[in-house]
Design an enzyme around this catalytic site. Structure first.
Site, PDB file in Angstrom:
ATOM      1  N   PHE A   1      38.840  35.799  43.627  1.00 20.33           N
ATOM      2  CA  PHE A   1      40.250  36.050  43.381  1.00 20.33           C
ATOM      3  C   PHE A   1      40.426  37.494  42.882  1.00 20.33           C
ATOM      4  O   PHE A   1      39.965  38.420  43.505  1.00 20.33           O
ATOM      5  CB  PHE A   1      40.846  35.005  42.438  1.00 20.33           C
ATOM      6  CG  PHE A   1      40.996  33.646  43.072  1.00 20.33           C
ATOM      7  CD1 PHE A   1      41.941  33.428  44.058  1.00 20.33           C
ATOM      8  CD2 PHE A   1      40.172  32.590  42.714  1.00 20.33           C
ATOM      9  CE1 PHE A   1      42.083  32.194  44.677  1.00 20.33           C
ATOM     10  CE2 PHE A   1      40.305  31.346  43.324  1.00 20.33           C
ATOM     11  CZ  PHE A   1      41.262  31.151  44.304  1.00 20.33           C
ATOM     12  N   SER A   2      41.058  37.693  41.742  1.00 20.45           N
ATOM     13  CA  SER A   2      41.386  39.059  41.332  1.00 20.45           C
ATOM     14  C   SER A   2      40.192  39.867  40.840  1.00 20.45           C
ATOM     15  O   SER A   2      40.335  41.069  40.595  1.00 20.45           O
ATOM     16  CB  SER A   2      42.473  39.040  40.256  1.00 20.45           C
ATOM     17  OG  SER A   2      43.726  38.773  40.848  1.00 20.45           O
ATOM     18  N   MET A   3      39.014  39.248  40.704  1.00 21.79           N
ATOM     19  CA  MET A   3      37.834  40.060  40.421  1.00 21.79           C
ATOM     20  C   MET A   3      37.376  40.804  41.669  1.00 21.79           C
ATOM     21  O   MET A   3      36.410  41.553  41.634  1.00 21.79           O
ATOM     22  CB  MET A   3      36.710  39.201  39.851  1.00 21.79           C
ATOM     23  CG  MET A   3      36.962  38.745  38.408  1.00 21.79           C
ATOM     24  SD  MET A   3      37.471  40.076  37.291  1.00 21.79           S
ATOM     25  CE  MET A   3      36.051  41.142  37.398  1.00 21.79           C
TER      26      MET A   3
ATOM     27  N   LYS B   1      39.452  42.986  42.806  1.00 23.40           N
ATOM     28  CA  LYS B   1      40.119  44.262  42.542  1.00 23.40           C
ATOM     29  C   LYS B   1      39.173  45.367  42.072  1.00 23.40           C
ATOM     30  O   LYS B   1      39.226  46.495  42.597  1.00 23.40           O
ATOM     31  CB  LYS B   1      41.252  44.058  41.532  1.00 23.40           C
ATOM     32  CG  LYS B   1      42.464  43.318  42.085  1.00 23.40           C
ATOM     33  CD  LYS B   1      43.537  43.166  41.017  1.00 23.40           C
ATOM     34  CE  LYS B   1      44.842  42.634  41.603  1.00 23.40           C
ATOM     35  NZ  LYS B   1      44.744  41.238  42.045  1.00 23.40           N
TER      36      LYS B   1
ATOM     37  N   TYR C   1      52.010  43.152  37.788  1.00 24.51           N
ATOM     38  CA  TYR C   1      50.854  42.719  38.574  1.00 24.51           C
ATOM     39  C   TYR C   1      51.280  42.572  40.025  1.00 24.51           C
ATOM     40  O   TYR C   1      52.334  41.965  40.303  1.00 24.51           O
ATOM     41  CB  TYR C   1      50.348  41.392  38.022  1.00 24.51           C
ATOM     42  CG  TYR C   1      48.884  41.138  38.267  1.00 24.51           C
ATOM     43  CD1 TYR C   1      47.932  42.112  37.999  1.00 24.51           C
ATOM     44  CD2 TYR C   1      48.459  39.905  38.749  1.00 24.51           C
ATOM     45  CE1 TYR C   1      46.582  41.869  38.207  1.00 24.51           C
ATOM     46  CE2 TYR C   1      47.110  39.645  38.951  1.00 24.51           C
ATOM     47  CZ  TYR C   1      46.177  40.637  38.679  1.00 24.51           C
ATOM     48  OH  TYR C   1      44.846  40.395  38.892  1.00 24.51           O
TER      49      TYR C   1
END
Length: 484
Positions: free
Chosen positions: A200-202, A204, A336
């Site tokens: 997921f957002s890791m 980024k 976000y």
């Protein structure tokens, strides 16, 4: 991990949040080892303090209000059990990485005993290619880590998470590893260091490192306008401040829009100050798609287009995104957003390669991250951890603290049914969420440990070579939001 739970042990949540953001454990008897671990975590697990049996209360809106710790989070922020990778890095060179995974552990502490579950310390597993050491060799408190390991199992016994894989790295050495529970509860598949989790957002920070590779090569600059690479962002409109809470604003809502005063830059994309936003999300396509605010509402059409397969490429996604009004003037606020996804498209344009190929050749292969990918092949589907939602039990005994949650499997009943299995014409999401319930990389503890070790060591890899120059990594360590 607790995103869908309505009743949770508050101190447990604070401890989990502290773990996922802490970059260093310190020894209580050594002031020189002051780290950035949160006080809530110290209160919860440090030796010499009486462990408190957490009480259970219903969460209120205040729990997620600005300025208070987010005891619950949107799925993309903190995702579901068995589905996320968390990593934290400090500039002191110490790294704490945690991969939350997917079975139940020992009983909870006896009521009033003030004791954690007693269990003989195990022989800790090792991570291939990374040197191991005892915690005290690098200034960490072994008792704190062991107490934390036991409490992980207690939290598992409460039904909060099916299992866990995590490690603590100091310098180049692994001081602590814990692999607990099941990656797939229904099949009894154990969590391993090679188990694949949805980042997921890791995703980024990995995309951000890829951008900085291009910055070092002088192929892009952080203050370049995005429209230099994606022309559709040249004429994007902005919602007027007085209309920010209005629902239903589109590119044709001229009375509510104004021109951009400043072009969106790469820096804006990476710091979520571009004016872009996110649409609503959900655990599976079978759930209703509901927006919780005006910003999300303006993105529903885009989310549905991705979910239905109407949008199949990152190029088409960014062009559609540029047609939606920004929520504020670039550089003036924080929200976000899909900014890092757009940065991923810039990588494609500048490099002439698809995002997955660029990450594989410029980041994963040099670091030895051999299992990190956007898509899991059918032959590796059983390595992918199942994804669960933690739903509260109908009846919770606050005095004896039995199981607080039950796990609901989402993203398919079989590994092969996962949206991350096989290349399903999915848009490559460098920001970690695409559509309402997909997107982003999958990775494992072994690979994530290599990535964050590189960052903590100033860009230096196990081979001694640098993926990024030390000066570039120091730039990443800085608080970018203070620059605009």
């Amino acid at each position: 991990h607790l995103c869908s739970s309505r009743v949770v042990p508050v101190r447990v949540v604070r401890a989990l949040l502290a773990l996922s953001t802490a970059a260093r454990l310190h020894r209580p008897d050594d002031p020189a080892h002051n780290g950035c671990i949160a006080s809530a975590y110290r209160d919860f697990v440090m030796p010499g303090t009486a462990p408190l049996t957490p009480r259970v209360r219903r969460l209120s809106k205040a729990d997620s209000a600005p300025g208070s710790p987010p005891t619950t989070a949107r799925r993309r922020r903190s995702s579901c059990g068995g589905a996320s990778v968390a990593a934290a890095v400090s500039t002191s060179g110490t790294v704490a990485t945690a991969v939350t995974a997917t079975a139940t552990g020992p009983r909870s502490p006896s009521k009033g005993s003030g004791e954690t579950p007693t269990e003989k310390p195990p022989q800790l597993p090792k991570l291939s290619g990374l040197e191991s050491c005892a915690p005290d060799e690098v200034g960490l408190d072994a008792k704190s880590l062991e107490d934390h390991r036991l409490r992980n199992r207690w939290q598992s016994s409460l039904g909060i998470l099916p299992g866990l894989a995590e490690c603590v790295i100091a310098g180049d050495r692994v001081a602590y590893v814990d692999l607990m529970g099941s990656a797939d509860v229904e099949r009894g598949t154990p969590v391993r260091s090679s188990t694949l989790f949805r980042c997921f957002s890791m995703t980024k920070p990995i995309t951000a490192v890829a951008v900085m590779r291009l910055v070092e090569d002088k192929k892009v600059a952080l203050d370049d306008p995005v429209s230099k690479y994606i022309p559709s962002f040249q004429i994007t409109k902005v919602v007027k401040p007085e209309s920010a809470e209005e629902w239903g604003i589109t590119a044709q809502s001229h009375d509510h829009l104004e021109p951009m005063q400043t072009q969106i830059t790469l820096r804006h994309l990476l710091t979520h100050t571009s004016g872009l936003a996110y649409g609503p999300d959900r655990a599976s396509p079978s759930e209703p798609l509901k927006a919780s605010n005006a910003a999300e509402g303006s993105y529903i059409g885009l989310v549905e287009a991705v979910d239905s397969g109407k949008i199949q490429t990152l190029e088409d996604f960014c062009d559609a995104l540029a047609g939606l009004p920004l929520r504020f003037q670039p550089g003036t606020q924080w929200m976000y957003s899909h900014g890092v996804d757009v940065a991923g498209r810039v990588i494609e344009v500048v490099s002439g390669r698809p995002l997955d190929a660029f990450l594989r050749e410029e980041v994963f292969q040099p670091l030895g991250m051999t299992r990190t990918t956007f898509f899991v092949g059918r032959d590796r589907a059983r390595d992918l951890a199942a994804m669960y939602l933690a739903e509260k039990e109908d009846v919770v005994d606050e005095e004896n603290l039995g199981a607080l949650c039950r796990l609901k499997r989402v993203d398919g009943t079989l590994p092969e049914e996962s949206r991350w299995c096989g290349r399903n014409k999915r848009v490559l999401a460098g920001g970690g969420i695409m559509g309402s319930c997909g997107g982003g990389l999958v990775s494992c503890l072994h690979d994530t440990a290599r990535f964050v070790t590189m960052l903590a060591n100033g860009g230096k890899m196990q081979s001694g070579r640098h993926l990024l120059q030390h000066s570039t990594v120091r730039t990443l360590w800085r608080g970018w939001l203070g620059w605009w």
